[in-house]
Write an enzyme that holds these catalytic residues in place. Sequence first.
Site, PDB file in Angstrom:
ATOM      1  N   TYR A 101     -11.547   7.217  25.632  1.00  0.00           N
ATOM      2  CA  TYR A 101     -10.978   7.254  24.283  1.00  0.00           C
ATOM      3  C   TYR A 101     -11.071   5.858  23.694  1.00  0.00           C
ATOM      4  CZ  TYR A 101      -7.635   7.392  20.479  1.00  0.00           C
ATOM      5  OH  TYR A 101      -7.060   7.290  19.243  1.00  0.00           O
ATOM      6  N   GLU A 185     -12.127   6.679  15.222  1.00  0.00           N
ATOM      7  CA  GLU A 185     -11.707   7.134  16.545  1.00  0.00           C
ATOM      8  C   GLU A 185     -12.853   7.913  17.190  1.00  0.00           C
ATOM      9  OE1 GLU A 185      -7.718   9.331  17.618  1.00  0.00           O
ATOM     10  OE2 GLU A 185      -9.287  10.811  17.282  1.00  0.00           O
TER      11      GLU A 185
END
Length: 376
Positions: A101, A185
Amino acid sequence: MDLYEHQARELFEEHGILVPRAEVTTSAKGAREIARRLGGRVVVKAQVKTGGRGKAGGVKLAADPAAAELTARQILGMDIKGHTVHSVMLAQPVDIETEFYVSYVLDRAAGTFLAIASAEGGMDIEEVAATRPDAVARIPVDPAEGVTGAKAAEIAEAAGLPAQTADVLVRLWGVLTREDAVLVEVNPLVRTAQGQILALDGKVTLDDNARFRRERWGASEAAHEGPLEAEAASKGLNYVKLDGEVGIIGNGAGLVMSTLDVVAGCGARPANFLDIGGGASAQTMADGLNVILSDPAVRSVFVNVFGGITACDAVADGIVKALDTVRLTKPLVVRLDGNNAARGRAILDERAHPLVQQATTMDGAAQHAADLAVSH
Ligand code: GDP
Ligand code: MN
């Protein structure tokens, strides 16, 4: 403004970040053709501006073009957290070894940017962050210095990502700063079985203040905005759709926000809200009321105005004007206070419309509007 995954993917590609080959379509037949072009086996992904598509059944593997068509047919039209799926992206499947992530966000409280990264990316990142915060690294990024090679190495090391992700971290910073984004993101950023680092999903939020120079993304946004939003925007009104039953009109963002809270505290839910702003004219009020009343979910309307620059008599004139042009079918609770409140109230008293009721306090008006909406 949020971008769709396929738009984020396009930006990543332009900035030299590896992404799977992919194409977008709005039809199941189109999905079959794309799958054929991409080599048969594909991942079919719902294009909606919300996360958690995977868990909602909006991301599915298809073994061949026929299966891709079938899967696309299932996913198109699906509702994911209140977003209807109008298009799907088909991507070449990737042989995932590890999911990471990474994101950059604007940390308003600290007045800086923050890199957030974890070696445990994927669909359960929220749970990882909640139960094991240590598994998620949060590194401040000085906006003037940005993410240099050295900074990227620091972020990768803090999060336990392989050193080879540093290049992507630098490029992702380029996406944030050169594309007017306030958030980027990638979840998951993956290492493939072949050892490549690929961005498999992307979320990009652009700074609305830079909208004027980001026309490129404007068209698709407008196409999916509801007709009421479009009408309100064309009249220069700030209208936001919510999912309750009380329509809310107020002047000024602060008053409107607290009105939402007070209505919620009275046991009803706001259906929408509209800020007529400071210095609103009678015409603005009439336009606003028209928009709010066009929302079929509205069962009662609460007009909450504290007259400052906006005089209450102008607001009352606007309501009276609106009553001449729209057939009012839902009760209206009006609270006028501040500048010229007495004259405003007198104007409404004189009009004496059976569905318009006045209240003197914000709490009293909210309770009344909430009761009307819930019992109606
Ligand atoms: P989200 O649920 O909205 O975040 O959608 P994602 O695009 O992140 O997809 C959810 C999950 O599907 C990812 O975490 C992956 O595990 C899986 N996934 C997505 N694309 C691929 C792919 O090409 N191959 C494989 N094996 N899994 C994939
Ligand atoms: Mn994801």
